[in-house]
Design a protein around this motif. Structure first.
Motif, PDB file in Angstrom:
ATOM      1  N   ALA A 129       0.832  -1.203   0.000  1.00 39.95           N
ATOM      2  CA  ALA A 129       0.000   0.000   0.000  1.00 39.95           C
ATOM      3  C   ALA A 129       0.867   1.253   0.000  1.00 39.95           C
ATOM      4  O   ALA A 129       0.447   2.305  -0.458  1.00 39.95           O
ATOM      5  N   GLY A 130       2.116   1.131   0.473  1.00 37.74           N
ATOM      6  CA  GLY A 130       3.050   2.255   0.458  1.00 37.74           C
ATOM      7  C   GLY A 130       3.723   2.456  -0.885  1.00 37.74           C
ATOM      8  O   GLY A 130       4.483   3.392  -1.071  1.00 37.74           O
ATOM      9  N   GLY A 131       3.474   1.566  -1.853  1.00 40.39           N
ATOM     10  CA  GLY A 131       4.007   1.731  -3.200  1.00 40.39           C
ATOM     11  C   GLY A 131       5.251   0.916  -3.499  1.00 40.39           C
ATOM     12  O   GLY A 131       5.764   0.972  -4.612  1.00 40.39           O
ATOM     13  N   ARG A 132       5.745   0.119  -2.547  1.00 39.04           N
ATOM     14  CA  ARG A 132       6.948  -0.685  -2.795  1.00 39.04           C
ATOM     15  C   ARG A 132       6.580  -1.899  -3.640  1.00 39.04           C
ATOM     16  O   ARG A 132       5.615  -2.596  -3.383  1.00 39.04           O
ATOM     17  N   TRP A 133       7.395  -2.133  -4.689  1.00 42.27           N
ATOM     18  CA  TRP A 133       7.202  -3.290  -5.557  1.00 42.27           C
ATOM     19  C   TRP A 133       7.501  -4.555  -4.758  1.00 42.27           C
ATOM     20  O   TRP A 133       8.530  -4.671  -4.114  1.00 42.27           O
ATOM     21  N   VAL A 134       6.590  -5.524  -4.813  1.00 48.91           N
ATOM     22  CA  VAL A 134       6.778  -6.792  -4.123  1.00 48.91           C
ATOM     23  C   VAL A 134       7.226  -7.857  -5.109  1.00 48.91           C
ATOM     24  O   VAL A 134       8.177  -8.586  -4.872  1.00 48.91           O
ATOM     25  N   GLY A 135       6.544  -7.942  -6.227  1.00 47.33           N
ATOM     26  CA  GLY A 135       6.918  -8.935  -7.226  1.00 47.33           C
ATOM     27  C   GLY A 135       5.797  -9.208  -8.195  1.00 47.33           C
ATOM     28  O   GLY A 135       4.771  -8.534  -8.197  1.00 47.33           O
ATOM     29  N   LEU A 136       6.017 -10.213  -9.018  1.00 46.61           N
ATOM     30  CA  LEU A 136       5.064 -10.601 -10.048  1.00 46.61           C
ATOM     31  C   LEU A 136       4.608 -12.025  -9.751  1.00 46.61           C
ATOM     32  O   LEU A 136       5.411 -12.961  -9.800  1.00 46.61           O
ATOM     33  N   ALA A 137       3.328 -12.185  -9.424  1.00 49.95           N
ATOM     34  CA  ALA A 137       2.769 -13.517  -9.193  1.00 49.95           C
ATOM     35  C   ALA A 137       2.403 -14.116 -10.547  1.00 49.95           C
ATOM     36  O   ALA A 137       1.936 -13.409 -11.439  1.00 49.95           O
ATOM     37  N   ASP A 138       2.628 -15.407 -10.707  1.00 55.05           N
ATOM     38  CA  ASP A 138       2.336 -16.068 -11.988  1.00 55.05           C
ATOM     39  C   ASP A 138       0.859 -15.976 -12.349  1.00 55.05           C
ATOM     40  O   ASP A 138       0.504 -15.892 -13.525  1.00 55.05           O
ATOM     41  N   ASN A 139      -0.002 -15.987 -11.334  1.00 51.36           N
ATOM     42  CA  ASN A 139      -1.440 -15.904 -11.557  1.00 51.36           C
ATOM     43  C   ASN A 139      -2.116 -15.528 -10.241  1.00 51.36           C
ATOM     44  O   ASN A 139      -1.449 -15.377  -9.216  1.00 51.36           O
ATOM     45  N   VAL A 140      -3.420 -15.388 -10.274  1.00 50.13           N
ATOM     46  CA  VAL A 140      -4.172 -14.980  -9.092  1.00 50.13           C
ATOM     47  C   VAL A 140      -3.968 -15.965  -7.937  1.00 50.13           C
ATOM     48  O   VAL A 140      -3.874 -15.563  -6.776  1.00 50.13           O
ATOM     49  N   HIS A 141      -3.855 -17.237  -8.255  1.00 49.46           N
ATOM     50  CA  HIS A 141      -3.721 -18.258  -7.219  1.00 49.46           C
ATOM     51  C   HIS A 141      -2.368 -18.192  -6.507  1.00 49.46           C
ATOM     52  O   HIS A 141      -2.228 -18.726  -5.410  1.00 49.46           O
ATOM     53  N   ALA A 142      -1.370 -17.537  -7.115  1.00 47.84           N
ATOM     54  CA  ALA A 142      -0.043 -17.436  -6.507  1.00 47.84           C
ATOM     55  C   ALA A 142       0.112 -16.173  -5.650  1.00 47.84           C
ATOM     56  O   ALA A 142       1.159 -15.962  -5.046  1.00 47.84           O
TER      57      ALA A 142
END
Length: 158
Positions: A129-142
């Motif tokens: 919510a503070g704007g820091r990039w966390v990552g890219l999940a392969d799909n909604v389930h991940a």
């Protein structure tokens, strides 16, 4: 630094991105009023836009899609270096011709997930919510696994 109050009509170029402290950023593609008299390959003008208004942030993250025609009103700051984009701080936003919005942003506690349905992929971008990039999940389930890992590694900083 030169500033100007203005209202611009243009198209949202890509999915708006959440920024720190409840802000949102996106690029607005603007064509001059006499665009019909320009050459077909004349470049469009790209204006970098931000807003810290909660209603505008919500509208951009939840009710607009790339290609939506909007009227953005605010303060324009001319770039200090030639070739850079001008910057518009938005104080009012009106959707003039929106494409049918898709649910493309979701909040998961202190995290935001951005879905890019138009990219032909199931991948989901995740930010705090503070704007820091966390990552890219392969799909909604991940999503849950990615958020759990971030909370263990970074304490879930929001």
């Amino acid at each position: 630094m030169e500033t100007t109050r203005c209202a611009l009509d243009g198209w949202i170029e890509a999915i708006p991105a959440p920024g720190p402290h409840g802000t949102v950023t996106f690029d607005l593609v603007v064509r001059p009023p006499d665009a019909d008299s320009l050459l077909d390959d004349a470049p469009d003008t790209i204006i970098s836009c931000t807003s810290d208004s909660p209603p505008i942030t919500h509208k951009l993250l939840n009710a607009t899609d790339p290609g939506a025609l909007v009227r953005a009103t605010g303060t324009m700051i001319q770039p200090q270096t030639p070739g850079e984009n001008a910057h518009l701080t938005i104080e009012a936003l009106e959707i003039l011709d929106g494409l049918e919005p898709k649910p493309r942003a979701g909040r998961y506690g202190n995290y935001y997930a951005l879905f890019d349905f138009d990219a032909g992929t199931d991948a989901v971008s995740v930010f705090t919510a503070g704007g820091r990039w966390v990552g890219l999940a392969d799909n909604v389930h991940a999503l849950t696994a990615l958020i759990d890992i971030d909370q263990r590694v970074n304490g879930g900083d929001a």
